[in-house]
Structure formats: structure tokens, C-alpha cells
Scaffold this active site. Sequence first.
Site, PDB file in Angstrom:
ATOM      1  N   ARG A 146       0.769  -1.176  -0.049  1.00  0.00           N
ATOM      2  CA  ARG A 146       0.083  -0.110   0.022  1.00  0.00           C
ATOM      3  C   ARG A 146       0.982   1.350  -0.112  1.00  0.00           C
ATOM      4  O   ARG A 146       0.304   2.412  -0.319  1.00  0.00           O
ATOM      5  CB  ARG A 146      -0.924   0.058   0.882  1.00  0.00           C
ATOM      6  CG  ARG A 146      -0.453   0.265   2.582  1.00  0.00           C
ATOM      7  CD  ARG A 146      -1.076  -0.198   3.742  1.00  0.00           C
ATOM      8  NE  ARG A 146      -2.174   0.805   3.956  1.00  0.00           N
ATOM      9  CZ  ARG A 146      -1.975   1.752   4.881  1.00  0.00           C
ATOM     10  NH1 ARG A 146      -0.936   1.980   5.368  1.00  0.00           N
ATOM     11  NH2 ARG A 146      -3.163   2.331   5.147  1.00  0.00           N
ATOM     12  N   ASP A 154      12.201   4.925   5.967  1.00  0.00           N
ATOM     13  CA  ASP A 154      12.477   3.728   5.018  1.00  0.00           C
ATOM     14  C   ASP A 154      13.571   3.987   4.216  1.00  0.00           C
ATOM     15  O   ASP A 154      14.402   3.161   3.828  1.00  0.00           O
ATOM     16  CB  ASP A 154      10.998   3.533   4.377  1.00  0.00           C
ATOM     17  CG  ASP A 154       9.861   3.111   5.223  1.00  0.00           C
ATOM     18  OD1 ASP A 154       9.589   4.105   6.051  1.00  0.00           O
ATOM     19  OD2 ASP A 154       9.404   2.151   5.099  1.00  0.00           O
ATOM     20  N   SER A 200       7.173  15.122  10.028  1.00  0.00           N
ATOM     21  CA  SER A 200       8.184  14.484   9.238  1.00  0.00           C
ATOM     22  C   SER A 200       8.344  13.082   9.931  1.00  0.00           C
ATOM     23  O   SER A 200       7.406  12.596  10.171  1.00  0.00           O
ATOM     24  CB  SER A 200       9.395  15.203   9.729  1.00  0.00           C
ATOM     25  OG  SER A 200      10.549  14.823   9.040  1.00  0.00           O
ATOM     26  N   ARG A 264      -5.996  12.067  10.963  1.00  0.00           N
ATOM     27  CA  ARG A 264      -4.843  11.751   9.701  1.00  0.00           C
ATOM     28  C   ARG A 264      -5.900  11.279   8.314  1.00  0.00           C
ATOM     29  O   ARG A 264      -6.770  10.589   8.527  1.00  0.00           O
ATOM     30  CB  ARG A 264      -4.160  10.638  10.170  1.00  0.00           C
ATOM     31  CG  ARG A 264      -3.102  10.710  10.996  1.00  0.00           C
ATOM     32  CD  ARG A 264      -2.419   9.663  11.458  1.00  0.00           C
ATOM     33  NE  ARG A 264      -3.382   8.768  12.166  1.00  0.00           N
ATOM     34  CZ  ARG A 264      -3.395   7.218  12.024  1.00  0.00           C
ATOM     35  NH1 ARG A 264      -2.111   6.810  11.203  1.00  0.00           N
ATOM     36  NH2 ARG A 264      -4.171   6.594  12.553  1.00  0.00           N
ATOM     37  N   PRO A 265      -5.752  12.116   7.350  1.00  0.00           N
ATOM     38  CA  PRO A 265      -6.571  11.849   6.200  1.00  0.00           C
ATOM     39  C   PRO A 265      -6.488  10.177   5.863  1.00  0.00           C
ATOM     40  O   PRO A 265      -7.486   9.854   5.415  1.00  0.00           O
ATOM     41  CB  PRO A 265      -5.903  12.663   5.087  1.00  0.00           C
ATOM     42  CG  PRO A 265      -5.479  14.014   5.994  1.00  0.00           C
ATOM     43  CD  PRO A 265      -4.971  13.209   7.321  1.00  0.00           C
ATOM     44  N   GLU A 266      -5.271   9.798   5.999  1.00  0.00           N
ATOM     45  CA  GLU A 266      -5.182   8.527   5.274  1.00  0.00           C
ATOM     46  C   GLU A 266      -5.563   7.226   6.272  1.00  0.00           C
ATOM     47  O   GLU A 266      -5.792   6.145   5.978  1.00  0.00           O
ATOM     48  CB  GLU A 266      -3.721   8.440   5.102  1.00  0.00           C
ATOM     49  CG  GLU A 266      -2.826   7.904   6.045  1.00  0.00           C
ATOM     50  CD  GLU A 266      -2.601   8.798   7.015  1.00  0.00           C
ATOM     51  OE1 GLU A 266      -2.779  10.272   6.868  1.00  0.00           O
ATOM     52  OE2 GLU A 266      -1.567   8.866   7.721  1.00  0.00           O
ATOM     53  N   GLY A 295       7.864   7.512  13.234  1.00  0.00           N
ATOM     54  CA  GLY A 295       7.828   6.112  12.504  1.00  0.00           C
ATOM     55  C   GLY A 295       7.390   4.850  13.463  1.00  0.00           C
ATOM     56  O   GLY A 295       7.053   3.705  12.932  1.00  0.00           O
ATOM     57  N   ASP A 297       4.409   4.013  14.664  1.00  0.00           N
ATOM     58  CA  ASP A 297       2.944   4.202  14.707  1.00  0.00           C
ATOM     59  C   ASP A 297       2.065   2.870  14.583  1.00  0.00           C
ATOM     60  O   ASP A 297       2.030   2.354  13.571  1.00  0.00           O
ATOM     61  CB  ASP A 297       2.272   5.305  13.852  1.00  0.00           C
ATOM     62  CG  ASP A 297       2.862   5.132  12.378  1.00  0.00           C
ATOM     63  OD1 ASP A 297       3.928   4.759  11.993  1.00  0.00           O
ATOM     64  OD2 ASP A 297       2.199   5.375  11.511  1.00  0.00           O
ATOM     65  N   GLU A 486       7.315  -6.111   5.740  1.00  0.00           N
ATOM     66  CA  GLU A 486       7.556  -4.723   6.301  1.00  0.00           C
ATOM     67  C   GLU A 486       8.020  -5.230   7.810  1.00  0.00           C
ATOM     68  O   GLU A 486       8.861  -4.402   8.227  1.00  0.00           O
ATOM     69  CB  GLU A 486       6.671  -3.911   6.258  1.00  0.00           C
ATOM     70  CG  GLU A 486       5.134  -4.306   6.968  1.00  0.00           C
ATOM     71  CD  GLU A 486       4.266  -3.124   7.105  1.00  0.00           C
ATOM     72  OE1 GLU A 486       2.997  -3.606   7.331  1.00  0.00           O
ATOM     73  OE2 GLU A 486       4.633  -2.110   7.203  1.00  0.00           O
TER      74      GLU A 486
END
Length: 554
Positions: A146, A154, A200, A264-266, A295, A297, A486
Site C-alpha cells: 500500500r 524507510d 516528518s 489523519r486523512p489516510e 515512525g 505508529d 515490512e
Amino acid sequence: LPPPCDSKIYCTGDLLKQVQLARLFPDAKHFVDMPLRKPADVVLAEFQQLMAKAQKGMVSRTELQQFVTLSFDDPGKEFEQWEPQDWNSRPRILNKISDQKLRAWASELNTKWKSLGRKIKVAVEAQPELYSLIYVPKPMMVPGGRFIEYYYWDSYWVIEGLLLCDMPATAKGMIQNFLYLVDRYGHIPNGGRVYYLRRSQPPFLALMMDAYLARTNDTAFLRENIHLLEVEYEFWQHNRSVNIAVGGTDHTLNRYNVQVGEPRPESYSQDWELAAGLSDGEELWAELKSAAESGWDFSSRWFQPPTHAGTLRDTKASAVVPVDLNAVLCKTERLLAEFHRRLGKAFQAALERRLQAVQAVLWDEAAGIWLDFNLLTKQRNPAFYPSNLVPLWAECFVDQAVVGKVLHYLQVSQAPEHEDTGLPTSLARTGQQWDMPNAWPPLQHMVIAGLAKSSSWSARETAFALAQNWTRTTFSLYHTYQAMFEKYSLDGEGRPGTGGEYQVQEGFGWTNGVALQLLDLFGDRLAAPVSASAPRAAPRLAAAALLVLAAARG
Ligand SMILES: OC[C@H]1O[C@H](O[C@H]2O[C@H](CO)[C@@H](O)[C@H](O)[C@H]2O)[C@H](O)[C@@H](O)[C@@H]1O
């Protein structure tokens, strides 16, 4: 608080809210990645008309579906096919790998760069308002699944992987993209979408430059861009620093702190529901973004108080002074000082201040390790996280005696039943993806590489044991699933990762980068399992523990 960005399509407003709360797509990220088929003002005006006709301004699901189909295109249309020009089938790293099966695997990982490469179409630069993608000029590697756009931290492990595969031009292009973003915005967004703009991710830009210079010696590139490395560093100093008094002395350290409102929009619907009934939903949304900036989350690491029994609602990331963030900034200061020396200038004072602050605020002599400091309780968090060891990797200490203490800490604090598979992210099972039972590639790398660079033989042997275990885990699962993930779960001797707000993704940029880095470090000793599904016979950490004890006894 400001919204995540000013776009009334992708970051704020009724259209976003109604589409996301209707859950039109299984993954909320899908909608905010869709390019527009028409200018934004036309789409917004048409949506206003729809709302005017709808009962109480709530557009029906069917109408929303039709509207989105007519006004938006599929995600991914912003990219064109691109294969890296500097890709080659026989990178030199293969010669360093003694085990035949691991060498064949490394060769397959090298081939994966071809499928993870992307180039942004010029149309995105010409008409940026039609896209949520943030234009950058050079081709890049994306994580995979995704995550079809670039991500900041990353990319550090991806760049290291590319350099090991003899692809310095692609690696340089990715660094140029990040420098372009610093020049344009003053900082590097979380990832390549406008909805990530006002937060960030862990600041790895100077470390990316260092990795590139170590392989190429391209001092001209450094000279042209050192001012941008400083601009990025100053972003963290001006916007993410905090003063802490210890023993009458004031110290300045850094934290993640995103004072941005709205969901968060996503992940709009998840954030919306999480804040239901809260009087301070806006504050919780800001804290979720601060956690996303880390990072990690999400994780119990950010719960207030830090507890295994907490939930996402307890997230208060801005109250934590994180060990790893400060270690990475310490490394950045060391690198900026080195870069300036290389170019004939001075830059050292910030590093010395940081070394003192990390020692005074984060080092815990009784535990023999660095620990996150909580600004509300004024206490260090005693919980185990691999991030506690990052100062070793970042060389953010003065007294070499810490190495033995850190090794001892590692042996006594992590979950022993998982030691043959990988290092757990924490010992708390909360259902969040940056917690037990998951193990993340970048965390394995920072701990292993930190121990491996030590002058202590026990530390290097522990690093090797951890590298062997992680290599077997990822190698075995690669052969079971034909995929690199991941994250990995440590349950049942290793599975694809679990938990969090989306399904585990495959690809995967940093996983491939870390696998290659471990093969580069220990390629002459690492061994594949006899059969991919065979029970493990890796050197156990317990054996390394004996070595540590022996070392401690002198
Ligand atoms: O959509 C949810 C979150 O997804 C991203 O976070 C995770 O994936 C990133 C890409 O691999 C990685 O950098 C991060 O560490 C992962 O937790 C995104 O970065 C988040 O901001 C987003 O909310």
C-alpha cells in the site's frame, strides 16, 4: 490547530469527511491517493451542489460512490514505468557471501529493486493540485504494498541496500529528492503525499549523505548541499526541541511534536472513531500525528502512563524524549561536524552539548542503558525497546564502559523465548504494530550494527548471533511465502507481522536493505537453515550471554 495540509480535497473539508466516514474503500489510504480527473475547484463546487440537494447535507453512500468514480482516478496513475539504469545482475556484495543459498537469496533481493522503482510523471509537476503526491524530480524506490510513494526513514535502509548493490546513481537521486524537499518546505515530510506534509519522520538525511559519501567520496555533492543538511537539522532544533533541567543544569533535547489537528486523512475513519465522545479529540489527533512522526505508529511506548494495559487513546507521544531520536540527531551533529571539517570549517559545539544532555537525561546507570524520558512524570521509562540501544549505533556516548553494560541489559531485559527469531519491538502485547509480537527490520539493524562496530569481542559475537537469527527468520519466511514483509511476528518461530491499522505489507524496501546489510556485515559466516522450514539451530543468544558474563568478570 492547522489541518494536515491546506488541500480541501485531501486534507480537510466535507468531501474528505463524508467519503472517509462512509468507508467507501477497505483501506482509507486509497481515497486520499486518488488523483483528480478535474480541477479541484470544479470538484469542490460539484460536491457543494450534491450536499445542497442531500438531506441534512449528508450525501448518500451510492451518490458518494458515483461522485468519486466520476471525479477521481485510480491511485498509482501518477507514476510511470521505470527501471533503474544502474541496476546490474552481479553486484559485488554477492562475492562476500559464502553460503550458496544466502547468495542466491541476495541475488533475488537485488532483482527486487526493479519492481520497487518509480518515476513521477511530469504531469504531477505541471499540475500538482490534481494530485496528493508530492512531486520530486528523481526516480526512487518505494517500500511496497500500500506504500506506493516514498517514505523518509524507510529510505535510509533502502539507500544502504542500493549502495550495496552497486547502484550509487539511484541512491544519489533519492538523496537529491530529499534535499529538494528540504529546499522547498524546510523539512522532509513523513512520506510523499500532501497529507503527510506537516509532520516528518526520524531524521536520517545526514546519515543518508554519509552512507553515499562512504561509497563514492563525492565531496562536490556534499559541498553543494551541506546548507540543506543544516536547514533540515535546524527544523528539528527550532520546532522539536525541549529544555530539561537535571541537577541544576539545563539541557536541550528533542521530541516528536506535531501540533496539527483533524484526523489523519489516510486513516480518517479510525481517528474519528477513536476520538468519539472525547472533549479533547483534537489533542488526541495531534498526539497520533506525533506518534506517526516517530515512525513507531503505534506503540505502548507512547502511552501515558507507559503501560501494557493502555490503549491508543492513551497516546501522548509529545511527552516523551525518545532515546533513538536523540541518538540520530547526535549522529547528525557528529556528521555535520565531520562534513564541515572535510570542507575546511568548524561545527562541534552542538555535538558536545548533545553528548552531555543524553548522558544526563537519558542514561540510566542502575539499568545500564539509555531510557526514554517522560516530560510529564519527569521519570525514565524502564520498559525494554530496541530503541534504547540506538546510541551505541549512533556513537552517542563518551565512556566506552557502556558497551558491557548495554550487553548485559540486552541479555536480561528482552523476551528470551523469542531470542532465536528476532528482537521484539517491546514486551507489551497491545495489538499495535510497534509492539509485541512484532519485530521490525530497522530496529534489528540498528542494534546489530551498533554491537558489531564495538571493539568488544562479546558485543561482536552477540551482533553475529542476532544477525544469524534475523537472517534465518526472513530467509525462511521468504521461501514459505515468496515475499519479504515490512515487519515480522515473533510468534511461532516467526510469521508475517500482525496488528495495527492495516494488513502486513510486502515488498519491502527496508527489509531488503537490512537483509543485504547483515549479509554485508557477516557474509563470510552467516548460514541459511538446512531446509527453509527446518527447526532452528542458530547460535542462541543464551550462549552469547555466557560470553557477556565472562567479559563482565574480566
Ligand atoms: O497509514 C498508516 C501509517 O502508515 C505509515 O506508517 C508505517 O509505514 C511506513 C512506511 O513503511 C513506515 O515508515 C512507518 O514506520 C510505519 O509505521 C505512515 O508512515 C504513517 O504516517 C501512517 O499514519
